[in-house]
Each structure stands twice: as C-alpha cells, then as structure tokens.
Enzyme design. Structure first.
Site, PDB file in Angstrom:
ATOM      1  N   HIS A  25      -4.272  -8.081   3.814  1.00  0.00           N
ATOM      2  CA  HIS A  25      -5.342  -7.203   3.322  1.00  0.00           C
ATOM      3  C   HIS A  25      -6.735  -7.770   3.589  1.00  0.00           C
ATOM      4  CE1 HIS A  25      -2.038  -5.312   0.651  1.00  0.00           C
ATOM      5  NE2 HIS A  25      -2.203  -4.641   1.779  1.00  0.00           N
ATOM      6  N   SER A  97      -2.973  -1.227   1.352  1.00  0.00           N
ATOM      7  CA  SER A  97      -3.736  -0.866   2.550  1.00  0.00           C
ATOM      8  C   SER A  97      -4.398   0.525   2.503  1.00  0.00           C
ATOM      9  CB  SER A  97      -2.847  -1.005   3.791  1.00  0.00           C
ATOM     10  OG  SER A  97      -1.644  -0.291   3.661  1.00  0.00           O
ATOM     11  N   GLY A 141       6.473   7.096   9.704  1.00  0.00           N
ATOM     12  CA  GLY A 141       5.166   6.718  10.231  1.00  0.00           C
ATOM     13  C   GLY A 141       5.136   6.451  11.727  1.00  0.00           C
ATOM     14  N   ASP A 161       2.936  -1.659   9.214  1.00  0.00           N
ATOM     15  CA  ASP A 161       3.359  -2.655   8.216  1.00  0.00           C
ATOM     16  C   ASP A 161       4.736  -2.292   7.656  1.00  0.00           C
ATOM     17  OD1 ASP A 161       3.352  -4.644   6.273  1.00  0.00           O
ATOM     18  OD2 ASP A 161       2.017  -3.551   4.923  1.00  0.00           O
TER      19      ASP A 161
HETATM   20  C1  SAM Z   1       5.409  -3.330   3.319  1.00  0.00           C
HETATM   21  S1  SAM Z   1       5.352  -1.793   2.536  1.00  0.00           S
HETATM   22  C2  SAM Z   1       3.773  -1.169   2.923  1.00  0.00           C
HETATM   23  C3  SAM Z   1       2.639  -1.816   2.210  1.00  0.00           C
HETATM   24  C4  SAM Z   1       1.287  -1.236   2.549  1.00  0.00           C
HETATM   25  N1  SAM Z   1       1.087  -1.131   3.987  1.00  0.00           N
HETATM   26  C5  SAM Z   1       0.191  -2.083   1.985  1.00  0.00           C
HETATM   27  O1  SAM Z   1      -0.310  -2.964   2.698  1.00  0.00           O
HETATM   28  O2  SAM Z   1      -0.186  -1.868   0.830  1.00  0.00           O
HETATM   29  C6  SAM Z   1       6.342  -0.804   3.585  1.00  0.00           C
HETATM   30  C7  SAM Z   1       6.421   0.647   3.151  1.00  0.00           C
HETATM   31  O3  SAM Z   1       6.965   1.396   4.246  1.00  0.00           O
HETATM   32  C8  SAM Z   1       7.780   2.437   3.724  1.00  0.00           C
HETATM   33  N2  SAM Z   1       8.625   2.855   4.866  1.00  0.00           N
HETATM   34  C9  SAM Z   1       9.811   2.344   5.307  1.00  0.00           C
HETATM   35  N3  SAM Z   1      10.172   2.924   6.464  1.00  0.00           N
HETATM   36  C10 SAM Z   1       9.192   3.826   6.781  1.00  0.00           C
HETATM   37  C11 SAM Z   1       8.974   4.710   7.875  1.00  0.00           C
HETATM   38  N4  SAM Z   1       9.829   4.796   8.889  1.00  0.00           N
HETATM   39  N5  SAM Z   1       7.838   5.463   7.876  1.00  0.00           N
HETATM   40  C12 SAM Z   1       6.951   5.397   6.849  1.00  0.00           C
HETATM   41  N6  SAM Z   1       7.106   4.573   5.789  1.00  0.00           N
HETATM   42  C13 SAM Z   1       8.198   3.784   5.755  1.00  0.00           C
HETATM   43  C14 SAM Z   1       8.478   1.794   2.548  1.00  0.00           C
HETATM   44  O4  SAM Z   1       8.920   2.782   1.637  1.00  0.00           O
HETATM   45  C15 SAM Z   1       7.357   0.919   1.974  1.00  0.00           C
HETATM   46  O5  SAM Z   1       6.635   1.606   0.979  1.00  0.00           O
END
Ligand code: SAM
Length: 279
Positions: A25, A97, A141, A161
């Site tokens: 972050h 994020s 995503g 991420d």
């Molecule tokens: C490491 S966390 C993200 C943290 C966030 N980027 C932050 O920095 O605050 C990963 C997230 O990706 C989601 N996730 C898993 N596979 C995904 C996909 N294919 N597309 C979108 N989100 C996904 C999970 O549910 C989880 O909430």
C-alpha cells in the site's frame, strides 16, 4: 462435504494490515501520486480489490506485525508519512487498495474495481456508493485487462493483487501482464506476489522478464530468510513501466520500512531495475 470453491475461502480481513499489505500500500500510493503529478486524467484498475475497508481486530495477530509496528514508530520518508495519513483514517480501521485510490483520485480520473467474492464486493460497493466515476464489478478481475485496455485517456495504473491460493495465479498474472502490455504498452502495471522461496520468485520474474519488453522494477521486503520456505517469508512487487523517480524514492523509503517492520537478522529488502532485453 464442503462445496465452497477454494478461491471463495480467502478472506483478506485475516491478513489486512500485515507487513505485506503495508509494503504494497505504501508503494501503491506512491505510484498513484506519480500519476497524479500530471494534469491529465488516468484510469485506475484494481483486478482483485477486496472489501476496501477493514476493522483491525484485537484478536488477530497479523496486523500487529504490519500497520501496528508503523503506528508505533515515527516514519520520516514522505511516502510512508503520506500513506499512513490515508491508510488509517480512524482508530482500528485499515484501508485497502480501492479505498486508498478513492481517497486520492481526482474528478478527472476513473476507477474500475473488480472483486469476485459477492460478500466482499457488496461491502466495497457500499463503501463507495456515493463515489462518482468509480465502477465496482463483482466479477473476475482478469477480464478487466481485455475489457478496459487501452483506456481512452491513454494513461493508467493496473494493480493486480491475487490471493495466490492456487498456483495457477502465477500463470494467470503472467498472461494478464503480457496481454495487458500488448493492448497498453505504456501503462503502469503493479503486481504483488508472495515470497515463499527466493528461487521460486526468481524463476517467475526471469520468465516474465523474457516476455516483457518494458522496464521492470522489482521491490522486495522479507522478514525471514528468503530461502527458509516459510509460508510467507516476504512480499514482492513487480512494477512494469515504473514512473519517473519511483526507483530512487523506493531506495530511500524501503530500507526505512524494513527497519520498522522487520528488524531481525534474517530480514532484508531490495530494489532492482530489470532493463528490457536488447532487440
Ligand atoms: C489479496 S486480496 C486483495 C486485497 C486488496 N487488493 C488490497 O490491497 O486491499 C485478494 C482478493 O481477490 C479476490 N479474488 C480472488 N480471485 C479473484 C478474481 N479472479 N477476480 C477478482 N477478485 C478475485 C479475493 O476474494 C480477495 O478479496
């Protein structure tokens, strides 16, 4: 029998504010600030956004080794000071994020935030309901790369991420980067990856560097020896097309962050610029 798909089990709440989150972050805010220095608008894409805002539970341990340590220190680097002011807007609350991006983007910028877990996505939507020019998609995503790139503004930051619960995430990230750069060669891409073992990370980065013909900046922060095969020895960020001066600034703020977060003898940090292969 538990029929929950494996990827649905990941909840970032258990890890929010840990040392890896702090590393990612601080860097994310510095990258956003670099893009904000120009008057022209840009697109921010968050492929794995999470729920956005997290309550720091006193019963959880991980955040104590991350944001907990930073709150107990007096950081000096402007990038650490800036992120800290944004990332903990009130006691026991930690912003992830998408909320950090929402806090700094201007009216002329756009945000597209993807989160596949319906519960986490609903929470993110609620947090950002009042925010214009911000699109929250409760879906995969990785699709954002094809759907949104190149952005009409021709400027953008794509933050990737994933949870890395499945080894396939490493391959999918590689595909997302190569595909994304074919569509948007000048975009800034930032990928987070766990350091479980240094050899694995190096092999992955070397494979990527063969496919990517743009400058790459690798930022690493580890709190256990990188060959320890710990479940999470360290945190790595790979930045494609790093903005001007980010490398120099990172060489100042990263050692300070290491001193605050990981001061044992096995800890360390490194910044390396990988030049594009000669053609
Ligand atoms: C490491 S966390 C993200 C943290 C966030 N980027 C932050 O920095 O605050 C990963 C997230 O990706 C989601 N996730 C898993 N596979 C995904 C996909 N294919 N597309 C979108 N989100 C996904 C999970 O549910 C989880 O909430």
């Amino acid at each position: 029998m538990d029929l929950t798909p494996k990827s649905m089990k990941y909840r970032h709440s258990f890890h929010a504010g840990n040392f890896a989150d702090v590393h990612k972050h601080v860097t994310l805010v510095a990258l956003l600030d670099a893009l904000l220095r120009k008057d022209a608008g840009f697109l921010y894409v968050d492929t794995h956004a999470g729920r956005g805002s997290y309550a720091l539970d006193p019963a959880q341990a991980e955040w104590r080794d991350g944001i907990g340590k930073v709150l107990g220190a007096t950081p000096r680097s402007p990038e650490l000071v800036r992120w800290l002011a944004l990332g903990c807007p009130k006691p026991a609350t930690y912003l992830g994020s998408p909320m950090l991006a929402a806090a700094v983007l201007r009216e002329l910028d756009r945000a597209a935030l993807y989160e596949s877990d319906p519960v986490e996505c609903a929470a993110l939507r609620e947090s950002l309901a009042a925010r214009a020019r911000t699109h929250v998609a409760c879906s995969d995503g990785y699709q954002a790369i094809k759907a949104l790139l190149p952005p009409p503004q021709r400027r953008g930051l794509i933050f990737i991420d994933p949870p890395y619960e499945e080894p396939a995430d490493f391959e999918r990230v590689g595909e997302a980067l190569t595909n994304g750069l074919q569509r948007f060669a000048t975009g800034v891409f930032c990928v987070w990856a766990p350091i479980k073992h240094l050899d694995d990370l190096e092999r992955w980065v070397t494979r990527l560097a063969r496919r990517i013909t743009r400058p790459l900046l690798l930022s690493q922060l580890w709190r256990a020896p990188r060959d320890a095969r710990a479940s999470l020895a360290g945190s790595a960020l790979l930045i494609v097309n790093p903005p001007w001066r980010i490398e120099d600034r990172m060489r100042a703020w990263l050692p300070e962050l290491q001193r605050i977060l990981a001061d044992n003898s096995g800890a360390g940090s490194a910044v390396s610029l990988i030049a594009p292969p000669a053609v």
